[in-house]
Design a protein around this motif. Sequence first.
Motif, PDB file in Angstrom:
ATOM      1  N   ILE A   1      66.349  53.282 -48.301  1.00  0.00           N
ATOM      2  CA  ILE A   1      65.607  52.189 -48.534  1.00  0.00           C
ATOM      3  C   ILE A   1      64.892  51.808 -49.943  1.00  0.00           C
ATOM      4  CG2 ILE A   1      63.084  51.232 -47.773  1.00  0.00           C
ATOM      5  CD1 ILE A   1      63.277  52.963 -45.086  1.00  0.00           C
ATOM      6  N   TYR A   2      64.739  53.000 -50.649  1.00  0.00           N
ATOM      7  CA  TYR A   2      64.630  52.695 -51.971  1.00  0.00           C
ATOM      8  C   TYR A   2      65.902  51.788 -52.543  1.00  0.00           C
ATOM      9  CZ  TYR A   2      64.138  53.858 -56.897  1.00  0.00           C
ATOM     10  OH  TYR A   2      63.689  53.712 -58.267  1.00  0.00           O
ATOM     11  N   ARG A   3      67.095  52.419 -52.257  1.00  0.00           N
ATOM     12  CA  ARG A   3      68.391  51.791 -52.817  1.00  0.00           C
ATOM     13  C   ARG A   3      68.209  50.228 -52.148  1.00  0.00           C
ATOM     14  NH1 ARG A   3      70.209  56.650 -51.991  1.00  0.00           N
ATOM     15  NH2 ARG A   3      71.074  56.390 -50.027  1.00  0.00           N
ATOM     16  N   GLU A   4      67.963  49.898 -51.114  1.00  0.00           N
ATOM     17  CA  GLU A   4      68.046  48.518 -50.744  1.00  0.00           C
ATOM     18  C   GLU A   4      66.722  47.714 -51.587  1.00  0.00           C
ATOM     19  OE1 GLU A   4      66.653  48.229 -46.638  1.00  0.00           O
ATOM     20  OE2 GLU A   4      68.625  48.958 -45.748  1.00  0.00           O
ATOM     21  N   ASN A   5      65.817  48.372 -51.894  1.00  0.00           N
ATOM     22  CA  ASN A   5      64.847  47.434 -52.642  1.00  0.00           C
ATOM     23  C   ASN A   5      65.184  47.423 -54.126  1.00  0.00           C
ATOM     24  OD1 ASN A   5      62.850  47.375 -50.601  1.00  0.00           O
ATOM     25  ND2 ASN A   5      61.631  48.979 -51.198  1.00  0.00           N
ATOM     26  N   ILE A   6      65.993  48.561 -54.709  1.00  0.00           N
ATOM     27  CA  ILE A   6      66.524  48.401 -56.039  1.00  0.00           C
ATOM     28  C   ILE A   6      67.449  47.179 -56.102  1.00  0.00           C
ATOM     29  CG2 ILE A   6      68.034  49.469 -57.562  1.00  0.00           C
ATOM     30  CD1 ILE A   6      65.453  50.193 -58.034  1.00  0.00           C
ATOM     31  N   ALA A   7      68.348  47.155 -54.891  1.00  0.00           N
ATOM     32  CA  ALA A   7      69.374  45.914 -54.585  1.00  0.00           C
ATOM     33  C   ALA A   7      68.781  44.646 -54.664  1.00  0.00           C
ATOM     34  CB  ALA A   7      70.229  46.226 -53.541  1.00  0.00           C
ATOM     35  N   ALA A   8      67.458  44.551 -54.058  1.00  0.00           N
ATOM     36  CA  ALA A   8      66.894  43.357 -53.711  1.00  0.00           C
ATOM     37  C   ALA A   8      66.295  42.980 -55.181  1.00  0.00           C
ATOM     38  CB  ALA A   8      65.594  43.361 -52.945  1.00  0.00           C
ATOM     39  N   VAL A   9      65.829  43.994 -56.012  1.00  0.00           N
ATOM     40  CA  VAL A   9      65.531  43.608 -57.060  1.00  0.00           C
ATOM     41  C   VAL A   9      66.438  42.860 -58.307  1.00  0.00           C
ATOM     42  CG1 VAL A   9      64.678  44.618 -59.587  1.00  0.00           C
ATOM     43  CG2 VAL A   9      63.397  45.229 -57.422  1.00  0.00           C
ATOM     44  N   VAL A  10      67.715  43.701 -58.097  1.00  0.00           N
ATOM     45  CA  VAL A  10      69.010  43.294 -59.078  1.00  0.00           C
ATOM     46  C   VAL A  10      69.384  41.757 -58.640  1.00  0.00           C
ATOM     47  CG1 VAL A  10      71.198  43.478 -59.617  1.00  0.00           C
ATOM     48  CG2 VAL A  10      69.674  45.633 -59.457  1.00  0.00           C
ATOM     49  N   PHE A  11      69.585  41.834 -57.420  1.00  0.00           N
ATOM     50  CA  PHE A  11      69.948  40.422 -56.846  1.00  0.00           C
ATOM     51  C   PHE A  11      68.803  39.135 -57.221  1.00  0.00           C
ATOM     52  CE2 PHE A  11      72.766  42.554 -53.950  1.00  0.00           C
ATOM     53  CZ  PHE A  11      73.999  42.252 -55.000  1.00  0.00           C
ATOM     54  N   ALA A  12      67.526  39.507 -57.165  1.00  0.00           N
ATOM     55  CA  ALA A  12      66.392  38.765 -57.434  1.00  0.00           C
ATOM     56  C   ALA A  12      66.560  38.150 -58.918  1.00  0.00           C
ATOM     57  CB  ALA A  12      65.060  39.456 -57.142  1.00  0.00           C
ATOM     58  N   TYR A  13      66.703  39.032 -59.825  1.00  0.00           N
ATOM     59  CA  TYR A  13      67.095  38.894 -61.283  1.00  0.00           C
ATOM     60  C   TYR A  13      68.266  38.085 -61.468  1.00  0.00           C
ATOM     61  CZ  TYR A  13      62.859  41.263 -62.847  1.00  0.00           C
ATOM     62  OH  TYR A  13      61.809  41.978 -63.425  1.00  0.00           O
ATOM     63  N   VAL A  14      69.338  38.439 -60.823  1.00  0.00           N
ATOM     64  CA  VAL A  14      70.459  37.381 -60.827  1.00  0.00           C
ATOM     65  C   VAL A  14      70.128  36.075 -60.251  1.00  0.00           C
ATOM     66  CG1 VAL A  14      72.863  37.331 -59.980  1.00  0.00           C
ATOM     67  CG2 VAL A  14      72.159  39.444 -60.709  1.00  0.00           C
ATOM     68  N   ALA A  15      69.650  35.804 -59.107  1.00  0.00           N
ATOM     69  CA  ALA A  15      69.326  34.839 -58.806  1.00  0.00           C
ATOM     70  C   ALA A  15      68.474  33.920 -59.769  1.00  0.00           C
ATOM     71  CB  ALA A  15      68.465  34.584 -57.442  1.00  0.00           C
ATOM     72  N   THR A  16      67.254  34.505 -60.446  1.00  0.00           N
ATOM     73  CA  THR A  16      66.661  33.909 -61.475  1.00  0.00           C
ATOM     74  C   THR A  16      67.501  33.525 -62.483  1.00  0.00           C
ATOM     75  OG1 THR A  16      64.865  35.602 -60.956  1.00  0.00           O
ATOM     76  CG2 THR A  16      64.612  34.347 -63.048  1.00  0.00           C
ATOM     77  N   LEU A  17      68.205  34.158 -62.898  1.00  0.00           N
ATOM     78  CA  LEU A  17      69.300  33.697 -64.187  1.00  0.00           C
ATOM     79  C   LEU A  17      70.115  32.675 -63.802  1.00  0.00           C
ATOM     80  CD1 LEU A  17      70.592  34.372 -66.794  1.00  0.00           C
ATOM     81  CD2 LEU A  17      72.339  35.676 -65.807  1.00  0.00           C
ATOM     82  N   VAL A  18      70.483  32.590 -62.620  1.00  0.00           N
ATOM     83  CA  VAL A  18      71.320  31.245 -62.078  1.00  0.00           C
ATOM     84  C   VAL A  18      70.437  29.963 -61.816  1.00  0.00           C
ATOM     85  CG1 VAL A  18      72.605  30.596 -59.999  1.00  0.00           C
ATOM     86  CG2 VAL A  18      73.164  32.656 -60.764  1.00  0.00           C
ATOM     87  N   TYR A  19      69.180  30.410 -61.433  1.00  0.00           N
ATOM     88  CA  TYR A  19      68.235  29.057 -61.314  1.00  0.00           C
ATOM     89  C   TYR A  19      67.949  28.875 -62.830  1.00  0.00           C
ATOM     90  CZ  TYR A  19      67.542  29.102 -56.411  1.00  0.00           C
ATOM     91  OH  TYR A  19      67.639  28.748 -54.899  1.00  0.00           O
TER      92      TYR A  19
END
Length: 151
Positions: free
Chosen positions: A119-137
């Motif tokens: 679950i911790y790794r899922e949350n870390i992945a969510a953080v990484v993809f949220a920052y990548v999505a932020t960068l794209v936006y």
Amino acid sequence: MSSATSTSSLPSGLAVLTTFPDVLFIPEIIFGGLVWILVASSKVPIPMLQGWVMFVSVFCFVMSITLMCLYFCGAHGGSSSWVTLDAICQGIASLFYLSAAVLEAYATYVTAQLLRGDIYRENIAAVVFAYVATLVYVIHKVFSLLRWKSS
């Protein structure tokens, strides 16, 4: 001027997929969908923070798909007000995703000791993809503002 460069008007039809910054709708949808899936599938130790992350990911996912479909259909009709709408939507999505990424990172950091490894790794992945999505936006926003300025 090449079709792969930014113009002062919005594209219609399949030109949406070949015109920059409009081609960024695809990674916005992909990374936003990944954030949505990862947050929805993980344990939610802090509902208020991760509820905002879910709202942002779903809102931006729907907004990106809606705008892309409207551009495909040519609903804008070449009007300059749609260029303004595009710049405003990308700006709002950038701010929303930045706040969601920071809150998801904070929630993951605070609850690191409480969560199982997967679950911790899922949350870390969510953080990484949220920052990548932020960068794209943010990239999309910058080039939308340049298009708005030149229109």
